[in-house]
Design a protein around this motif. Structure first.
Motif, PDB file in Angstrom:
ATOM      1  N   SER A   1       0.831  -1.201   0.000  1.00 20.97           N
ATOM      2  CA  SER A   1       0.000   0.000   0.000  1.00 20.97           C
ATOM      3  C   SER A   1       0.869   1.256   0.000  1.00 20.97           C
ATOM      4  O   SER A   1       2.036   1.226   0.409  1.00 20.97           O
ATOM      5  N   ILE A   2       0.271   2.327  -0.439  1.00 26.03           N
ATOM      6  CA  ILE A   2       1.004   3.585  -0.537  1.00 26.03           C
ATOM      7  C   ILE A   2       1.448   4.062   0.839  1.00 26.03           C
ATOM      8  O   ILE A   2       2.587   4.526   1.008  1.00 26.03           O
ATOM      9  N   ILE A   3       0.595   3.937   1.829  1.00 24.04           N
ATOM     10  CA  ILE A   3       0.940   4.385   3.176  1.00 24.04           C
ATOM     11  C   ILE A   3       2.114   3.588   3.718  1.00 24.04           C
ATOM     12  O   ILE A   3       3.042   4.144   4.317  1.00 24.04           O
TER      13      ILE A   3
ATOM     14  N   VAL B   1       7.944   3.021   4.996  1.00 25.76           N
ATOM     15  CA  VAL B   1       9.219   2.348   4.722  1.00 25.76           C
ATOM     16  C   VAL B   1      10.245   3.361   4.224  1.00 25.76           C
ATOM     17  O   VAL B   1      11.401   3.371   4.675  1.00 25.76           O
ATOM     18  N   ASN B   2       9.846   4.243   3.308  1.00 22.60           N
ATOM     19  CA  ASN B   2      10.762   5.286   2.823  1.00 22.60           C
ATOM     20  C   ASN B   2      11.198   6.200   3.958  1.00 22.60           C
ATOM     21  O   ASN B   2      12.374   6.568   4.043  1.00 22.60           O
ATOM     22  N   ALA B   3      10.270   6.562   4.832  1.00 25.78           N
ATOM     23  CA  ALA B   3      10.597   7.448   5.953  1.00 25.78           C
ATOM     24  C   ALA B   3      11.619   6.806   6.880  1.00 25.78           C
ATOM     25  O   ALA B   3      12.584   7.456   7.303  1.00 25.78           O
ATOM     26  N   ILE B   4      11.438   5.533   7.184  1.00 26.38           N
ATOM     27  CA  ILE B   4      12.387   4.831   8.055  1.00 26.38           C
ATOM     28  C   ILE B   4      13.747   4.702   7.375  1.00 26.38           C
ATOM     29  O   ILE B   4      14.799   4.888   8.001  1.00 26.38           O
ATOM     30  N   ALA B   5      13.747   4.402   6.080  1.00 25.82           N
ATOM     31  CA  ALA B   5      15.009   4.282   5.337  1.00 25.82           C
ATOM     32  C   ALA B   5      15.733   5.619   5.275  1.00 25.82           C
ATOM     33  O   ALA B   5      16.964   5.683   5.435  1.00 25.82           O
TER      34      ALA B   5
ATOM     35  N   LEU C   1       7.893  11.606   7.244  1.00 27.30           N
ATOM     36  CA  LEU C   1       6.782  11.091   6.429  1.00 27.30           C
ATOM     37  C   LEU C   1       6.618  11.919   5.152  1.00 27.30           C
ATOM     38  O   LEU C   1       6.364  11.363   4.078  1.00 27.30           O
ATOM     39  N   GLY C   2       6.790  13.229   5.258  1.00 26.12           N
ATOM     40  CA  GLY C   2       6.715  14.095   4.073  1.00 26.12           C
ATOM     41  C   GLY C   2       7.837  13.814   3.088  1.00 26.12           C
ATOM     42  O   GLY C   2       7.618  13.737   1.874  1.00 26.12           O
ATOM     43  N   ILE C   3       9.042  13.629   3.611  1.00 24.90           N
ATOM     44  CA  ILE C   3      10.179  13.311   2.742  1.00 24.90           C
ATOM     45  C   ILE C   3       9.987  11.928   2.120  1.00 24.90           C
ATOM     46  O   ILE C   3      10.296  11.716   0.948  1.00 24.90           O
ATOM     47  N   GLY C   4       9.455  10.983   2.902  1.00 18.97           N
ATOM     48  CA  GLY C   4       9.188   9.642   2.375  1.00 18.97           C
ATOM     49  C   GLY C   4       8.190   9.687   1.229  1.00 18.97           C
ATOM     50  O   GLY C   4       8.359   9.013   0.210  1.00 18.97           O
TER      51      GLY C   4
END
Length: 125
Positions: free
Chosen positions: A2-4, A9-13, A39-42
């Protein structure tokens, strides 16, 4: 996936990249603001990868073949660097100081994203 979940995952990475690479930083002290920033950057990084990366891969197909895919490291670094520039333009407190910080950061983001995707499941990119 899912997109969320992909954004998380992107935010944690990206958080891991900020912790491990000098030259990549988030400049906010408030914990709630920091979480929203990641979360915004992710989300922004996901949009950049969804929109620009396929175009670059299509246009630069021959470079991927000639370099046996190693140009992907440079492309990922440039996309992360562009995300940092775009975040600055949008007023998000996320900065990347140069290509090499983006290069090492993109490797960390790729590895952490891959590992987290193994645990949370979903489709691979």
């Amino acid at each position: 996936m899912s997109i969320i979940l992909r954004v998380i995952v992107n935010a944690i990475a990206l958080w891991a990249a900020v912790l491990l690479v000098d030259g990549i930083e988030v400049t906010t002290d408030n914990t709630a603001a920091m979480i929203l920033t990641y979360l915004g950057i992710g989300a922004l990084f996901g949009i950049v990868n969804a929109v620009i990366k396929p175009v670059v891969k299509t246009v630069g197909c021959i470079f991927y073949i000639v370099t046996l895919g190693l140009v992907a490291l440079v492309v990922n670094a440039l996309l992360l660097w562009f995300t940092g520039w775009l975040a600055g333009a949008l007023g998000i407190p996320f900065t990347i100081d140069g290509f090499w910080a983006a290069f090492w950061g993109s490797i960390i983001v790729a590895v952490v994203s891959w590992l987290l995707s193994l645990f949370v499941g979903g489709d691979d990119d």
